[in-house]
Design a protein around this motif. Sequence first.
Motif, PDB file in Angstrom:
ATOM      1  N   ASP A   1       9.992 -10.339  -9.702  1.00 57.80           N
ATOM      2  CA  ASP A   1       8.796  -9.656  -9.194  1.00 57.80           C
ATOM      3  C   ASP A   1       7.724  -9.586 -10.274  1.00 57.80           C
ATOM      4  O   ASP A   1       8.011  -9.693 -11.487  1.00 57.80           O
ATOM      5  CB  ASP A   1       9.128  -8.233  -8.741  1.00 57.80           C
ATOM      6  N   LEU A   2       6.481  -9.367  -9.816  1.00 52.55           N
ATOM      7  CA  LEU A   2       5.365  -9.106 -10.729  1.00 52.55           C
ATOM      8  C   LEU A   2       5.160  -7.596 -10.753  1.00 52.55           C
ATOM      9  O   LEU A   2       4.901  -6.982  -9.729  1.00 52.55           O
ATOM     10  CB  LEU A   2       4.099  -9.808 -10.248  1.00 52.55           C
ATOM     11  N   VAL A   3       5.287  -6.989 -11.958  1.00 53.00           N
ATOM     12  CA  VAL A   3       5.322  -5.531 -12.086  1.00 53.00           C
ATOM     13  C   VAL A   3       4.246  -5.069 -13.076  1.00 53.00           C
ATOM     14  O   VAL A   3       4.056  -5.693 -14.138  1.00 53.00           O
ATOM     15  CB  VAL A   3       6.715  -5.063 -12.560  1.00 53.00           C
ATOM     16  N   GLN A   4       3.526  -3.966 -12.711  1.00 54.65           N
ATOM     17  CA  GLN A   4       2.587  -3.366 -13.658  1.00 54.65           C
ATOM     18  C   GLN A   4       3.384  -2.514 -14.643  1.00 54.65           C
ATOM     19  O   GLN A   4       4.140  -1.614 -14.262  1.00 54.65           O
ATOM     20  CB  GLN A   4       1.534  -2.501 -12.955  1.00 54.65           C
TER      21      GLN A   4
ATOM     22  N   THR B   1       1.987  -1.376  -7.432  1.00 55.59           N
ATOM     23  CA  THR B   1       2.380  -1.701  -8.816  1.00 55.59           C
ATOM     24  C   THR B   1       3.478  -2.753  -8.892  1.00 55.59           C
ATOM     25  O   THR B   1       3.901  -3.097 -10.017  1.00 55.59           O
ATOM     26  CB  THR B   1       2.860  -0.417  -9.540  1.00 55.59           C
ATOM     27  N   ILE B   2       3.927  -3.297  -7.772  1.00 56.93           N
ATOM     28  CA  ILE B   2       4.946  -4.325  -7.805  1.00 56.93           C
ATOM     29  C   ILE B   2       4.692  -5.317  -6.673  1.00 56.93           C
ATOM     30  O   ILE B   2       4.376  -4.922  -5.552  1.00 56.93           O
ATOM     31  CB  ILE B   2       6.364  -3.728  -7.705  1.00 56.93           C
ATOM     32  N   TYR B   3       4.853  -6.639  -6.976  1.00 57.57           N
ATOM     33  CA  TYR B   3       4.614  -7.702  -6.014  1.00 57.57           C
ATOM     34  C   TYR B   3       5.771  -8.710  -6.117  1.00 57.57           C
ATOM     35  O   TYR B   3       6.292  -8.993  -7.222  1.00 57.57           O
ATOM     36  CB  TYR B   3       3.294  -8.428  -6.283  1.00 57.57           C
ATOM     37  N   ASP B   4       6.134  -9.279  -4.980  1.00 59.48           N
ATOM     38  CA  ASP B   4       7.168 -10.306  -4.970  1.00 59.48           C
ATOM     39  C   ASP B   4       6.610 -11.623  -5.503  1.00 59.48           C
ATOM     40  O   ASP B   4       5.411 -11.912  -5.375  1.00 59.48           O
ATOM     41  CB  ASP B   4       7.691 -10.545  -3.545  1.00 59.48           C
ATOM     42  N   LEU B   5       7.497 -12.395  -6.108  1.00 55.04           N
ATOM     43  CA  LEU B   5       7.106 -13.736  -6.529  1.00 55.04           C
ATOM     44  C   LEU B   5       6.864 -14.549  -5.254  1.00 55.04           C
ATOM     45  O   LEU B   5       7.705 -14.586  -4.356  1.00 55.04           O
ATOM     46  CB  LEU B   5       8.217 -14.370  -7.370  1.00 55.04           C
ATOM     47  N   PRO B   6       5.708 -15.185  -5.088  1.00 56.48           N
ATOM     48  CA  PRO B   6       5.383 -15.872  -3.835  1.00 56.48           C
ATOM     49  C   PRO B   6       6.414 -16.929  -3.427  1.00 56.48           C
ATOM     50  O   PRO B   6       6.716 -17.097  -2.247  1.00 56.48           O
ATOM     51  CB  PRO B   6       4.028 -16.513  -4.106  1.00 56.48           C
ATOM     52  N   ARG B   7       6.964 -17.640  -4.387  1.00 58.12           N
ATOM     53  CA  ARG B   7       7.924 -18.703  -4.080  1.00 58.12           C
ATOM     54  C   ARG B   7       8.735 -19.016  -5.326  1.00 58.12           C
ATOM     55  O   ARG B   7       8.433 -18.545  -6.431  1.00 58.12           O
ATOM     56  CB  ARG B   7       7.184 -19.940  -3.584  1.00 58.12           C
ATOM     57  N   THR B   8       9.751 -19.846  -5.155  1.00 52.64           N
ATOM     58  CA  THR B   8      10.551 -20.299  -6.290  1.00 52.64           C
ATOM     59  C   THR B   8       9.741 -21.319  -7.090  1.00 52.64           C
ATOM     60  O   THR B   8       9.101 -22.228  -6.521  1.00 52.64           O
ATOM     61  CB  THR B   8      11.868 -20.940  -5.814  1.00 52.64           C
TER      62      THR B   8
ATOM     63  N   LEU C   1      -0.332 -15.976  -9.135  1.00 50.89           N
ATOM     64  CA  LEU C   1       0.140 -14.591  -9.060  1.00 50.89           C
ATOM     65  C   LEU C   1      -1.082 -13.711  -8.806  1.00 50.89           C
ATOM     66  O   LEU C   1      -2.042 -13.762  -9.599  1.00 50.89           O
ATOM     67  CB  LEU C   1       0.843 -14.188 -10.360  1.00 50.89           C
ATOM     68  N   GLN C   2      -1.033 -12.915  -7.766  1.00 50.81           N
ATOM     69  CA  GLN C   2      -2.197 -12.116  -7.368  1.00 50.81           C
ATOM     70  C   GLN C   2      -1.843 -10.633  -7.263  1.00 50.81           C
ATOM     71  O   GLN C   2      -0.741 -10.280  -6.815  1.00 50.81           O
ATOM     72  CB  GLN C   2      -2.756 -12.601  -6.030  1.00 50.81           C
ATOM     73  N   VAL C   3      -2.810  -9.774  -7.702  1.00 51.11           N
ATOM     74  CA  VAL C   3      -2.687  -8.322  -7.550  1.00 51.11           C
ATOM     75  C   VAL C   3      -4.030  -7.817  -7.024  1.00 51.11           C
ATOM     76  O   VAL C   3      -5.073  -8.418  -7.285  1.00 51.11           O
ATOM     77  CB  VAL C   3      -2.311  -7.619  -8.878  1.00 51.11           C
ATOM     78  N   GLU C   4      -4.003  -6.710  -6.280  1.00 51.16           N
ATOM     79  CA  GLU C   4      -5.227  -6.105  -5.736  1.00 51.16           C
ATOM     80  C   GLU C   4      -5.539  -4.826  -6.496  1.00 51.16           C
ATOM     81  O   GLU C   4      -4.683  -3.938  -6.616  1.00 51.16           O
ATOM     82  CB  GLU C   4      -5.052  -5.824  -4.247  1.00 51.16           C
ATOM     83  N   LEU C   5      -6.769  -4.740  -7.012  1.00 48.94           N
ATOM     84  CA  LEU C   5      -7.197  -3.578  -7.798  1.00 48.94           C
ATOM     85  C   LEU C   5      -8.395  -2.924  -7.119  1.00 48.94           C
ATOM     86  O   LEU C   5      -9.132  -3.576  -6.358  1.00 48.94           O
ATOM     87  CB  LEU C   5      -7.580  -3.992  -9.226  1.00 48.94           C
TER      88      LEU C   5
ATOM     89  N   LYS D   1       3.822  -7.961 -15.932  1.00 49.68           N
ATOM     90  CA  LYS D   1       4.820  -8.936 -16.379  1.00 49.68           C
ATOM     91  C   LYS D   1       5.670  -9.364 -15.185  1.00 49.68           C
ATOM     92  O   LYS D   1       5.862  -8.593 -14.244  1.00 49.68           O
ATOM     93  CB  LYS D   1       5.748  -8.335 -17.448  1.00 49.68           C
ATOM     94  N   LEU D   2       6.227 -10.582 -15.290  1.00 50.49           N
ATOM     95  CA  LEU D   2       7.270 -10.975 -14.365  1.00 50.49           C
ATOM     96  C   LEU D   2       8.569 -10.342 -14.847  1.00 50.49           C
ATOM     97  O   LEU D   2       8.826 -10.265 -16.074  1.00 50.49           O
ATOM     98  CB  LEU D   2       7.405 -12.498 -14.312  1.00 50.49           C
ATOM     99  N   ALA D   3       9.392  -9.877 -13.938  1.00 46.81           N
ATOM    100  CA  ALA D   3      10.597  -9.156 -14.316  1.00 46.81           C
ATOM    101  C   ALA D   3      11.773  -9.545 -13.423  1.00 46.81           C
ATOM    102  O   ALA D   3      11.610  -9.688 -12.206  1.00 46.81           O
ATOM    103  CB  ALA D   3      10.355  -7.663 -14.238  1.00 46.81           C
TER     104      ALA D   3
END
Length: 221
Positions: A152-155, A165-172, A181-185, A199-201
């Motif tokens: 996941d992509l984590v703040q 504050t957390i997003y799934d990795l779109p694909r392998t 990798l996208q986040v909404e602010l 960071k990716l975690a």
Amino acid sequence: MPRTIVLLLLVLSLTAAGLGACQSTPTPAPTMDPAVLTQTAAAARTQERGTQEALQTSQALLNITPTITPTQTTAPTRTATPTVTPTITLVPTRTATPLPSATITNTPSPYTCRLVSQVPRDGSTIKPNTTFTVTWTVQNVGKAVWEDIGIDLVQLGGDKIAVQTIYDLPRTVKPGETVDLQVELKAPETSGYYRTDWKLAIVDQGFTFCPLYVDFWVSDR
């Protein structure tokens, strides 16, 4: 006839006459009083004793063993004992043998990324209360496959301005591939400087990699 001879003959004539007179008239022997003789003998003995005592005293004085006054012996002068200067032997300083430097081998992690691009760019200006999307295009430059399940992509820091504050990795993502990798602010109402860190975690392992961030200014101008 010389006067000297005449005088010598005259002296000899007178001497002869005197001797003749003495021989022709005998002198009677003096008569001595016995008491006088006794006193004279006693005086002689007394004088003899005094003479003997004086003689003994003289002999005693002569036989006196002279008192020897000891000659003052000068005390020998003490010879100063020479001060022995200790010989200082310098012990050679031990040269510290340097320890071998530890060689730090950076073993590359199998999970490594490279940032290819970012929108918006750092330092951009955003209007207050504006919601916007940040897109990081990253490349997998490691040896591991980024599985979409489990990564996941984590703040992990910065201002709390993310919609989530957390997003799934779109694909392998396989090694060498890229992914967006996208986040909404949402920009705050207050003008100023803001930043978020991500960071990716691998959540179940507590392992993070590929650090990303975005910073910007909020202003209505």
